[in-house]
Design an enzyme around this catalytic site. Structure first.
Site, short mmCIF file in Angstrom:
data_model
loop_
_atom_site.label_atom_id
_atom_site.label_comp_id
_atom_site.label_asym_id
_atom_site.label_seq_id
_atom_site.Cartn_x
_atom_site.Cartn_y
_atom_site.Cartn_z
N GLN A 74 0.82 -1.35 0.02
CA GLN A 74 -0.01 -0.07 0.00
C GLN A 74 0.82 1.24 0.03
OE1 GLN A 74 -2.93 0.40 -0.58
NE2 GLN A 74 -3.88 -1.40 -0.25
N SER A 75 1.97 1.12 -0.52
CA SER A 75 3.08 2.28 -0.40
C SER A 75 2.47 3.66 -1.27
CB SER A 75 4.47 1.97 -1.23
OG SER A 75 4.94 3.06 -1.63
N ASN A 76 2.53 4.72 -0.68
CA ASN A 76 2.01 6.04 -1.26
C ASN A 76 3.10 6.42 -2.43
OD1 ASN A 76 -0.17 6.48 0.50
ND2 ASN A 76 1.43 6.97 2.05
#
Ligand SMILES: Cc1ncc(COP(=O)(O)O)c(C=O)c1O
Length: 334
Positions: A74-76
């Protein structure tokens, strides 16, 4: 110090506004402002685009056709890279730590909408075999006639640091234009450390200000967080031959607010998000900015002089993470 920054693409919506948080200021008995880097652009909102303005520009100058980067599922940062790659007509390959989730949502959904090609790797492969993956991907892309450009996790490194050195210049100009007092402290969430390192670099280059820059470590332990800032800052200074020196006390980490661990939420943290949403009409994210602003709030309550009277919090985005949680919200909003 007069110093020409490296070449930069102008893709983010800048300058981002600085606003006062009226009710939190009254509650804490200080002046609390927020810099809205969650508004750098809907698709790539947050701090990562500021680093990517330098990194992707470098990639273009070097003739790259494919941005390769890595992070959690879920890396921004990965989502922002995928969005920018699509905007620039480049390919994007993401090396994501973890398994393909059953539900496609939040940043991971957006990565796919932007057309990123994804490799899922185990944490062991991620931390120990990244170089092998990079070479493998590089070989494949080259065989297809392309050229890769590798961006480190979080965009943190010698070049990425200039994103927040530039932001420091921007916020100082805005402060003077608006007639605001000098900030005693600037507070920001700390993950891979590049945002904090960039702010410290900006301050060292500025020479006029004596702001305390404080990172709230929400990802790694305090010692590791300190090391990450130190290394990024050191590499920026060395690689760009800057006549600057910094001391250990320039790197301030505020520990104690990681809670149950990276990307894990506790009811008191989500209640704080709710308080800020209701009192200020402001959305924080549960992974970074919620924990960091809570760190500022709780610390200022217990130690009123800790940050000084005039404080700036930088909202580094991450709002899509609000939709990653499900059951955790039930007790908080019912
Ligand atoms: C929303 C958000 N805020 C803050 C951070 C921390 O920034 P940095 O990795 O530069 O420490 C990150 C990324 O890690 C992020 O995604």
């Amino acid at each position: 110090m007069k110093f020409e920054f490296p070449a930069r693409g102008e893709w983010a919506r800048l300058p981002t506004p600085i606003e006062k948080l009226e009710r939190l200021s009254t509650d804490l008995g200080l002046n609390l402002w927020i810099k809205r880097d969650d508004q750098t652009g809907f698709e790539w909102n947050g701090n990562k685009i500021r680093k990517l303005e330098f990194l992707a520009k470098d990639a273009l100058l070097k003739g790259a056709t494919c941005l390769v980067t890595c992070g959690g599922v879920q890396s921004n940062h990965c989502r922002a890279t995928a969005a920018l790659a699509a905007k620039l007509g480049l390919r994007c390959v993401l090396i994501l730590r973890g398994q393909a989730p059953e539900k496609i949502r939040s940043n991971h959904l957006l990565d796919q909408l932007f057309g990123a090609e994804i490799f899922y790797v185990t944490p062991e492969q991620y931390y120990e075999g990244m170089e092998d993956f990079r070479l493998l991907i590089d070989g494949q892309i080259r065989a297809q006639g392309g050229k890769t450009y590798f961006i480190p996790e979080g965009g943190t490194g010698a070049l990425g640091c200039f994103g927040y050195a530039q932001a420091f210049r921007e916020l100082e100009e805005q402060r003077k234009e608006k007639g605001l007092p000098a900030f005693d402290s600037i507070v920001v969430a700390h993950g891979s450390g590049g945002t904090q390192a960039g702010l410290v670099l900006g301050q060292l280059l500025d020479e006029e200000t004596e702001t305390k820059i404080v990172g709230v470590n929400v990802c790694y332990e305090e010692k590791e967080s300190f090391r990450l800032v130190k290394e990024a800052l050191w590499s920026a200074i060395q690689q760009h031959h800057l006549p600057l020196a910094f001391m250990a006390q320039d790197i301030r980490i505020l520990p104690g607010f990681r809670g149950r661990g990276y990307a894990l939420s506790a009811p008191e943290e989500l209640s704080f998000l709710r308080k800020v949403a209701r009192e200020e009409g402001l959305l924080l994210d549960p992974v970074y900015t919620g924990k960091a602003l809570r760190g500022l709030y709780e610390t200022a309550k217990q130690r009123p002089d800790f940050f000084g009277k005039n404080v700036l919090f930088i909202h580094t985005g991450g709002g899509f993470g609000l939709f990653q949680l499900e059951d955790e919200w039930k007790e908080v909003v019912s």
